[in-house]
Scaffold this active site. Structure first.
Site, short mmCIF file in Angstrom:
data_model
loop_
_atom_site.label_atom_id
_atom_site.label_comp_id
_atom_site.label_asym_id
_atom_site.label_seq_id
_atom_site.Cartn_x
_atom_site.Cartn_y
_atom_site.Cartn_z
N PHE A 26 -124.72 -33.99 -46.62
CA PHE A 26 -125.50 -33.78 -47.84
C PHE A 26 -126.27 -32.48 -47.75
O PHE A 26 -126.97 -32.21 -46.77
CB PHE A 26 -126.48 -34.93 -48.06
CG PHE A 26 -127.32 -34.79 -49.30
CD1 PHE A 26 -126.77 -34.97 -50.56
CD2 PHE A 26 -128.66 -34.45 -49.20
CE1 PHE A 26 -127.55 -34.83 -51.71
CE2 PHE A 26 -129.44 -34.31 -50.34
CZ PHE A 26 -128.89 -34.50 -51.60
N TYR A 28 -129.02 -29.84 -49.65
CA TYR A 28 -130.06 -29.77 -50.67
C TYR A 28 -130.68 -28.39 -50.78
O TYR A 28 -131.45 -28.12 -51.69
CB TYR A 28 -131.15 -30.81 -50.39
CG TYR A 28 -131.84 -30.65 -49.05
CD1 TYR A 28 -133.00 -29.89 -48.93
CD2 TYR A 28 -131.35 -31.27 -47.92
CE1 TYR A 28 -133.64 -29.74 -47.71
CE2 TYR A 28 -131.98 -31.14 -46.69
CZ TYR A 28 -133.13 -30.38 -46.60
OH TYR A 28 -133.76 -30.23 -45.38
N GLY A 29 -130.36 -27.50 -49.83
CA GLY A 29 -130.88 -26.13 -49.84
C GLY A 29 -129.74 -25.15 -49.71
O GLY A 29 -128.74 -25.24 -50.43
N GLU A 103 -129.49 -25.84 -37.93
CA GLU A 103 -130.58 -26.65 -38.47
C GLU A 103 -131.51 -27.26 -37.42
O GLU A 103 -132.63 -27.65 -37.75
CB GLU A 103 -130.00 -27.80 -39.31
CG GLU A 103 -129.08 -27.36 -40.44
CD GLU A 103 -129.79 -26.62 -41.55
OE1 GLU A 103 -131.03 -26.80 -41.68
OE2 GLU A 103 -129.14 -25.86 -42.28
#
Length: 200
Positions: A26, A28-29, A103
């Site tokens: 997923f 989101y950025g 990340e």
């Protein structure tokens, strides 16, 4: 007496991904427009129970330890529209290695396996990087004024925190995703308000 060295589990074990199966990720950025890994499928998706927030202190890329900036994280509450990618089982290990390098350097994010709703109406268990509220870089409890201060002052190796915010809002707009919280923060630092037209 010697202390046993701390071991970090393998990425797939850290969030419970079953071996030999495809991986959903997923985004989101920046992973939405710059994933950096090979994928079989890309869909719009909705994650409930989490929302985008400038809840991470930046001590390097968008600030310094003396004058930190703020960058994006995924914090508890609300919901988040993003993109979900499906990675083939035979590419999962290389993809996780890449994502952990990108990340998880400071481990301010916690990898989780959470259900997301895809635009086709289905559900998929996806890898989601959520913020660790116990991490020293978590700043999600600051109010609007505190976040505005961080965004305005933060300048690091990759540039200004304010530019990062405005670019993020523009990218979301281009993808047709409205995030009122980020738009409000952008407006506080003098950013443009996206023209979304009349309400539905």
């Amino acid at each position: 007496m010697e202390t046993a060295p701390t071991t970090v589990p393998a990425p797939h074990a850290e969030f419970g991904h079953p071996a030999g199966s495809d991986l959903w990720v997923f985004a989101y950025g920046s992973l939405m427009w710059n994933p950096g890994f090979v994928h079989l499928e890309r869909q719009g998706a909705l994650l409930r129970g989490w929302h985008r927030s400038f809840c991470v202190l930046s001590w390097r890329h968008r600030g310094t330890p003396e004058r930190p900036g703020a960058v994006l994280g995924l914090d508890r509450g609300g919901s988040c529209r993003g993109i979900v990618y499906r990675v083939a089982a035979d590419r999962v290990e290389e993809t996780l290695a890449y994502l952990w390098e990108r990340e998880m350097v400071n481990r301010v994010y916690r990898p989780r396996r959470l259900a997301v709703r895809t635009e086709g109406g289905g559900s998929a268990p996806a890898l989601v990087f959520t913020v660790d509220r116990a991490h020293p870089q978590y700043c999600g409890r600051l109010g609007p004024e505190g976040l505005e201060t961080l965004v305005r002052q933060g300048v690091g190796q990759s540039g200004r925190s304010a530019d990062y915010l405005l670019s993020l809002v523009a990218h979301l707009r281009d993808l047709g995703i409205r995030d009122t919280g980020l738009e409000a923060l952008a407006a506080r630092i003098g950013g443009p308000s996206p023209d979304w037209g009349p309400p539905d």
